[in-house]
Design an enzyme around this catalytic site. Structure first.
Site, PDB file in Angstrom:
ATOM      1  N   HIS A   3     -43.348  17.384  50.074  1.00 50.79           N
ATOM      2  CA  HIS A   3     -42.006  17.938  49.888  1.00 50.79           C
ATOM      3  C   HIS A   3     -41.343  17.432  48.608  1.00 50.79           C
ATOM      4  O   HIS A   3     -40.432  18.065  48.092  1.00 50.79           O
ATOM      5  CB  HIS A   3     -41.123  17.698  51.122  1.00 50.79           C
ATOM      6  CG  HIS A   3     -40.647  16.292  51.311  1.00 50.79           C
ATOM      7  ND1 HIS A   3     -41.280  15.403  52.143  1.00 50.79           N
ATOM      8  CD2 HIS A   3     -39.580  15.629  50.805  1.00 50.79           C
ATOM      9  CE1 HIS A   3     -40.628  14.259  52.151  1.00 50.79           C
ATOM     10  NE2 HIS A   3     -39.591  14.369  51.333  1.00 50.79           N
TER      11      HIS A   3
ATOM     12  N   ASP B 194     -47.884  16.288  54.778  1.00 50.91           N
ATOM     13  CA  ASP B 194     -46.777  16.050  53.848  1.00 50.91           C
ATOM     14  C   ASP B 194     -47.172  15.066  52.746  1.00 50.91           C
ATOM     15  O   ASP B 194     -46.409  14.178  52.397  1.00 50.91           O
ATOM     16  CB  ASP B 194     -45.536  15.545  54.587  1.00 50.91           C
ATOM     17  CG  ASP B 194     -44.284  15.612  53.700  1.00 50.91           C
ATOM     18  OD1 ASP B 194     -44.246  16.472  52.802  1.00 50.91           O
ATOM     19  OD2 ASP B 194     -43.372  14.784  53.898  1.00 50.91           O
TER      20      ASP B 194
ATOM     21  N   SER C 264     -38.456   9.196  49.362  1.00 46.38           N
ATOM     22  CA  SER C 264     -39.650   9.936  49.762  1.00 46.38           C
ATOM     23  C   SER C 264     -40.764   9.779  48.740  1.00 46.38           C
ATOM     24  O   SER C 264     -40.554   9.940  47.537  1.00 46.38           O
ATOM     25  CB  SER C 264     -39.324  11.424  49.902  1.00 46.38           C
ATOM     26  OG  SER C 264     -38.656  11.672  51.097  1.00 46.38           O
TER      27      SER C 264
END
Length: 409
Positions: A144, A177, A271
Site C-alpha cells: 500500500h 501487503d 508503514s
C-alpha cells in the site's frame, strides 16, 4: 473572580487561618519550640557485604536506566552487582556501562545501528517507509506504500544521510501487503540485518523506526504485546494501514495472518518501516494500526520470515506464489468457535483430503481457528506443496486430516 487574582482581606478570606491573614510569603506566626537534639548514633560496624554510597548510586542509575530504556536494558541490574568493584573511586574513572547478559544494546545504540537501513519513500500522492535489503538499492516496503507513493509519478527514496534517489517497482504482493522497489544509481548502502521472527516472545523489547507523519528517522520503543494476530486490511476494516491523509489511495482489502502486535507507537507514514529487536535485527515490517483516535493505538507488523520469503520471490521472478486449500469459509455462529465450510472447490486439496461443505474447521496446524479470517491468514503463511494438519468437526465429532496444499493459480 479570577482564581489567580489576590483576595481581599477580611471576611471571606483565609478562613483556614482564622480572622488574621498570613504574612506575605509565609504562614501565621507561631511560638517557636526548641527541641533538644539527641546525640548522633555510634557509627555502624564495618560490613564488607554492605553497599558503598557509589554502589547505591549505581544501583539507582541501573533502575532509572530500566525505566527510561523501556525494557531494552532491563537486564542491566544483574550485571551491576558483581563481587568486583563496578566503579572506581578516582574522579577520573569512567562511568559504568550497563549491558545485559544477552548482549542487548541500548535504545540509542539500536537506533544508531538501524537508522541507516531505513528510508523514507515519497510520491506525489503519498509517502511511507522502507527497509534496505541490498547495497545496490533493493528496498522492502508495503504494497500500500507503493500504491500510494506511485500514484501519478515517480517515487523518490530519501536516505538517513539526506541523499535522495529515484525508485522503480520491482514487484508487489497485495495478498501479504508487501512490495520491493529499487533505488536507482546507488551503491554501498547499509542493508538491514535480518532476525528470526519465529523466536519472538510476548514481552520482548522492540523499536519501530520509520517516517511517521513525514518525520523521517523517527524511533519509538515498546514491547511485543501479542503474536500471531490475523489482520483485515482495507477501507471498511478496523485495522487500517497507516497512510498519508485524505489523498491516500488505499489498496484492495486483504487478510494477513501471523502478524506481530506491538505497543511501540506507530503512526501514518510508519508503514513499510522496520520493527527491530534489542539486538538491532529486523523482525517485522510495520504495516497497520488499530486505533479509535488518529495517530496512535496498537501497531502490527508482518513477520520478517514471511517478508523475506515474499521478497525473495519478488526479486527473482517479480511475482509471488501462494498456497491453496480450496474452501470458502465463514465465521461459525454456534457454541463452538471456528470457520464453517460453505463450499469446497472441485479437485482442490480440501476435496482430496475429504473435507465437505458444513464441516467446522477448528484448527489449522497448531493454530486455533476463531473465524474464517484465521483460516485465510494461516493458509497464506504456508508454501505450495506443504502438508498441513486440519482439525474439524462433523456431526459433533472431531476429526483430523492432513492436507497437501497446492499453488493458487
Amino acid at each position: 473572580m479570577n482564581a489567580n487574582e489576590p483576595r481581599e482581606q477580611g471576611t471571606g478570606g483565609w478562613s483556614q487561618f482564622g480572622a488574621t491573614p498570613p504574612a506575605a510569603g509565609g504562614f501565621p506566626r507561631r511560638d517557636t519550640i526548641a527541641m533538644e537534639v539527641p546525640p548522633p548514633p555510634p557509627p555502624p560496624p564495618s560490613d564488607k557485604h554492605r553497599l558503598t554510597v557509589a554502589q547505591k548510586a549505581i544501583a539507582g542509575l541501573a533502575l532509572a536506566a530500566m525505566a527510561v530504556g523501556g525494557g531494552v536494558v532491563g537486564a542491566a541490574v544483574a550485571t551491576s552487582f558483581q563481587p568486583e568493584p563496578v566503579a572506581g573511586s578516582s574522579p577520573s574513572a569512567p562511568s559504568p556501562v550497563f549491558k545485559s547478559a544477552s548482549d542487548q544494546l541500548t535504545v540509542a545504540e539500536v537506533a544508531a545501528k538501524v537508522q541507516p537501513s531505513v528510508v523514507m519513500i515519497q510520491g506525489q500522492s503519498g509517502e511511507g517507509s522502507g527497509v534496505v535489503l541490498s547495497e545496490d538499492g533493493l528496498i522492502l516496503t508495503n504494497n500500500h506504500v507503493v500504491v500510494g507513493a506511485g500514484q501519478g509519478g515517480q517515487m523518490t527514496v530519501k536516505f538517513s544521510d539526506g541523499k535522495t534517489a529515484k525508485a522503480t517497482v520491482v514487484g508487489t504482493d497485495p495478498a501479504t501487503d508487501l512490495g520491493v522497489i529499487r533505488a536507482e544509481g546507488v551503491s554501498g548502502l547499509t542493508k538491514a540485518t535480518l532476525g528470526d521472527s519465529d523466536q519472538l516472545k510476548v514481552g520482548d523489547p522492540v523499536l519501530a523506526i520509520g517516517s511517521p507523519l513525514g518525520l523521517e528517522g523517527s524511533v519509538t520503543a515498546g514491547i511485543v504485546s501479542a503474536l500471531d494476530r490475523t489482520l483485515n486490511l482495507g477501507d471498511d476494516q478496523p485495522q487500517l494501514p497507516p497512510g498519508w491523509g485524505q489523498q491516500q489511495q488505499q489498496s484492495a482489502p486483504t487478510t494477513i495472518g501471523g502478524a506481530i502486535q506491538t505497543d511501540a507507537s506507530i503512526n501514518p507514514g510508519n508503514s513499510g518501516g522496520a520493527l527491530v529487536n534489542a539486538a538491532g535485527q529486523l523482525i517485522g515490517i510495520n504495516t497497520a494500526i488499530a486505533s479509535q483516535a488518529q495517530g496512535g493505538g496498537v501497531g502490527f507488523a508482518i513477520p520478517v520470515n514471511t517478508a523475506k520469503q515474499v521478497a525473495d520471490q519478488l526479486i527473482s521472478t517479480g511475482k509471488v506464489t501462494h498456497a491453496f486449500l480450496g474452501v470458502s469459509v465463514t465465521d461459525a455462529t454456534g457454541d463452538v468457535p471456528g470457520a464453517l465450510i460453505r463450499q469446497v472447490t472441485a479437485g482442490s486439496p480440501a476435496e482430496q483430503a475429504g473435507l465437505k461443505e458444513g464441516d467446522l474447521i477448528t484448527k489449522v496446524g497448531d493454530k486455533t481457528v476463531d473465524g474464517g479470517d484465521t483460516v485465510v491468514g494461516q493458509v497464506r503463511g504456508f508454501k505450495p506443496g506443504q502438508e498441513v494438519k486440519i482439525t474439524y468437526m462433523r456431526d459433533g465429532t472431531t476429526h483430523e486430516v492432513t492436507v497437501t496444499l497446492s499453488e493458487n493459480k
